[in-house]
Design an enzyme around this catalytic site. Structure first.
Site, PDB file in Angstrom:
ATOM      1  CB  ALA A   1       7.703  18.872 -15.933  1.00  0.00           C
ATOM      2  CE  LYS A   2       5.708  10.544 -12.758  1.00  0.00           C
ATOM      3  NZ  LYS A   2       5.509   9.346 -13.555  1.00  0.00           N
ATOM      4  NE  ARG A   3       4.883  21.437 -12.906  1.00  0.00           N
ATOM      5  CZ  ARG A   3       6.179  21.637 -13.033  1.00  0.00           C
ATOM      6  NH1 ARG A   3       7.028  20.721 -12.598  1.00  0.00           N
ATOM      7  NH2 ARG A   3       6.648  22.727 -13.596  1.00  0.00           N
TER       8      ARG A   3
END
Ligand code: GLU
Ligand code: ZN
Length: 276
Positions: free
Chosen positions: A237-239
């Site tokens: 996930a990007k986050r």
């Protein structure tokens, strides 16, 4: 003819897991002389960021993929409304005015799609001033369809178990369709014969199979692939800091080479494929 698709939602940039999914769907179609489709799933209200869709196309180009683009979901709202009206008329949907907090307060059991809705609004008198979602009456629907089966290319034959997710939302308070309704209708409208997507969506397929039966839609096959995991074993996930494909492009990384590596299951350090 095999028809596959990649159906990203423009609510965040694509990352390596998406690249793996897109390359796989592309190759499954192309290697069989079939068609590979791109469909933008942009009915996520304020979470949808239209500027991302161009980046998605550039990401796929960078990976060396060719596709046919289907109409984005935001242009198909009427078909969702029509299908939902039919389901409502036939008694398969019921309005629900509960808020997320109200449902949480009931301490519902957790299913694959989150909280299993306890059915509070089913048959209840509702405040007409409150916004209502429409939920699928799964028991009622299953009573009419009987046993349903579907087939996954990797996991084999499945008996549909939509009760496991409960009475999911079919029409959202803020959109004319939920993911379940929109994706099911679109895959049929686009002529998709092999629905390729991550294993995280495997449980959703039980619901989609039920919707297909209710709506008289053709039944495709599915290919749910394993997810890519980061060093801590979590979904990318990007986050959590996995670089986006756009980040990789901008550093001059070779996208064709990356696609080749993904085909060979050679992943960047720290990244691995979940074991089934
Ligand atoms: N739009 C969904 C997502 O980005 C994928 C839907 C699907 O492949 O069925 O998670
Ligand atoms: Zn409710």
């Amino acid at each position: 003819m095999i028809v596959t698709r990649f159906a990203p939602s423009p609510n965040g940039p694509l990352h390596l897991g998406h690249a793996y999914s897109a390359v796989l769907a592309h190759d499954l179609a192309r290697n069989a002389g079939g068609r590979f489709l791109l469909r933008i799933e942009d009915i996520d209200g304020p979470r949808s960021r239209p500027e991302l869709t161009d980046a998605f196309r550039r990401d796929l180009e960078w990976l060396g993929l060719e596709w046919e683009e289907m109409p984005a979901q935001s242009t198909r709202l009427e078909s969702y409304e029509e299908a939902a009206r039919g389901l409502l008329r036939r008694g398969y949907l019921y309005p629900c005015t509960c808020t997320r907090a109200e449902i949480e307060a009931l301490e519902p059991r957790l299913g694959s799609q989150g909280a299993i809705y306890p059915g509070t609004c089913k048959g209840a008198r509702l405040d007409p001033a409150k916004p209502a979602a429409l939920r699928l009456d799964v028991d009622r629907a299953m009573a009419d369809t009987g046993k349903l089966v579907w087939e996954d290319a990797l996991a084999g034959k499945q008996v549909a178990d939509p009760r496991e997710a409960g009475d999911v939302v079919i029409v959202r308070k803020d959109a004319p369709a939920s993911y379940h309704l929109a994706a099911t209708l679109d895959d049929a409208a686009d002529g998709v014969t092999l629905v390729t997507r991550g294993a995280d969506l495997f449980p959703a397929t039980h619901i989609h199979r039920l919707l297909q039966a209710l709506l008289g839609l053709p039944v495709p096959r599915w290919h749910h692939h394993a997810l890519l995991l980061d060093e801590s074993g979590r979904k990318l996930a990007k986050r959590r800091g996995s670089p986006s494909l756009a980040d990789r492009r901008s550093t001059g990384e070779d996208g064709l080479l990356l696609a080749e590596q993904l085909r060979l299951h050679r992943f960047p350090s720290g990244i691995s494929l979940a074991s089934a």
